[in-house]
Design a protein around this motif. Structure first.
Motif, PDB file in Angstrom:
ATOM      1  N   THR A   1       0.858  -1.188   0.000  1.00  0.00           N
ATOM      2  CA  THR A   1       0.000   0.000   0.000  1.00  0.00           C
ATOM      3  C   THR A   1       0.891   1.234   0.000  1.00  0.00           C
ATOM      4  O   THR A   1       2.018   1.182   0.469  1.00  0.00           O
ATOM      5  CB  THR A   1      -0.916   0.020   1.246  1.00  0.00           C
ATOM      6  N   PRO A   2       0.427   2.364  -0.517  1.00  0.00           N
ATOM      7  CA  PRO A   2      -0.896   2.552  -1.093  1.00  0.00           C
ATOM      8  C   PRO A   2      -1.031   1.839  -2.441  1.00  0.00           C
ATOM      9  O   PRO A   2      -0.053   1.684  -3.173  1.00  0.00           O
ATOM     10  CB  PRO A   2      -1.017   4.067  -1.258  1.00  0.00           C
ATOM     11  N   PHE A   3      -2.275   1.374  -2.728  1.00  0.00           N
ATOM     12  CA  PHE A   3      -2.563   0.669  -3.969  1.00  0.00           C
ATOM     13  C   PHE A   3      -3.796   1.300  -4.598  1.00  0.00           C
ATOM     14  O   PHE A   3      -4.877   1.282  -4.014  1.00  0.00           O
ATOM     15  CB  PHE A   3      -2.811  -0.818  -3.691  1.00  0.00           C
ATOM     16  N   GLU A   4      -3.615   1.871  -5.795  1.00  0.00           N
ATOM     17  CA  GLU A   4      -4.727   2.565  -6.440  1.00  0.00           C
ATOM     18  C   GLU A   4      -5.251   1.736  -7.611  1.00  0.00           C
ATOM     19  O   GLU A   4      -4.470   1.138  -8.354  1.00  0.00           O
ATOM     20  CB  GLU A   4      -4.280   3.946  -6.937  1.00  0.00           C
ATOM     21  N   TYR A   5      -6.564   1.715  -7.749  1.00  0.00           N
ATOM     22  CA  TYR A   5      -7.182   0.991  -8.860  1.00  0.00           C
ATOM     23  C   TYR A   5      -8.515   1.654  -9.187  1.00  0.00           C
ATOM     24  O   TYR A   5      -8.981   2.531  -8.462  1.00  0.00           O
ATOM     25  CB  TYR A   5      -7.391  -0.488  -8.501  1.00  0.00           C
TER      26      TYR A   5
END
Length: 198
Positions: free
Chosen positions: A102-106
């Motif tokens: 993280t951070p993990f953006e989708y």
């Protein structure tokens, strides 16, 4: 393997879905223009279930909205039905165990199901979602919750641009939403979990 070990290795859902599960929140609305706050109580509830092609979907009332949810190893899926026909589905909140760092953006991508068998319906990008952290402590009424933080930015379907408001959700696995905050240009609405029936 004893029963304790089995429970420890079982994947906990983001939100436990069972008809009549209920979460009570203390909701505070802060008006940016007047600098005034008002407080109310909000109840989220699993109100019904529906079986569709071997999958059980649960109708959830959450902060004034109603929609269908189901859990999987990947996370929390949303759906819309019309007279028991599936209209659209999406993977809404990815399960923290499916994300390595993280951070993990989708993006939340909504897949539409055309009942007229038109296969050319495009998918729709509806939200930009960021799993900010898997380890946030939230303290409410002297109780500490170990949460996962999601920031959700809705996307304007017509323009493809990020809309001018954001939702932050703190979820404790196996319990559900602990804290929910909506930010827009006029107000901030904060909901904190004060009771649950699971």
């Amino acid at each position: 393997m004893n029963s304790t070990t089995t429970k420890e290795t079982t994947l906990k859902d983001l939100t436990p879905l069972k008809v009549n599960n209920e979460w009570t929140y203390r909701q505070t609305t802060f008006d940016k223009g007047t600098s005034r706050s008002k407080e109310t109580t909000v109840i989220n509830k699993v109100i019904d279930s529906l079986n569709y092609m071997g999958q059980t979907w649960f109708l959830v009332r959450e902060f004034g909205d109603e929609f269908y949810l189901r859990n999987s190893e990947n996370g929390q899926h949303c759906a819309e039905f019309e007279k028991k026909d599936l209209i659209q589905t999406s993977l809404y909140l990815k399960h923290p165990n499916s994300v390595k760092t993280t951070p993990f953006e989708y993006s939340e991508i909504v897949k539409q199901n055309d009942l007229n068998e038109n296969s050319n319906i495009p998918n729709i990008e509806t939200n930009r979602i960021n799993l900010v952290s898997k380890n946030i402590e939230i303290k409410i009424d002297n109780q500490i919750h170990h949460c996962h933080q999601y920031d959700i930015s809705p996307i304007d379907i017509d323009t493809g641009e990020i809309e001018n408001y954001k939702i932050t959700i703190y979820i404790e696995l196996g319990i559900g939403i602990i804290k929910h905050i909506i930010y827009d240009e006029n107000e901030i609405v904060t909901s904190e979990l004060i009771n649950k029936k699971l």
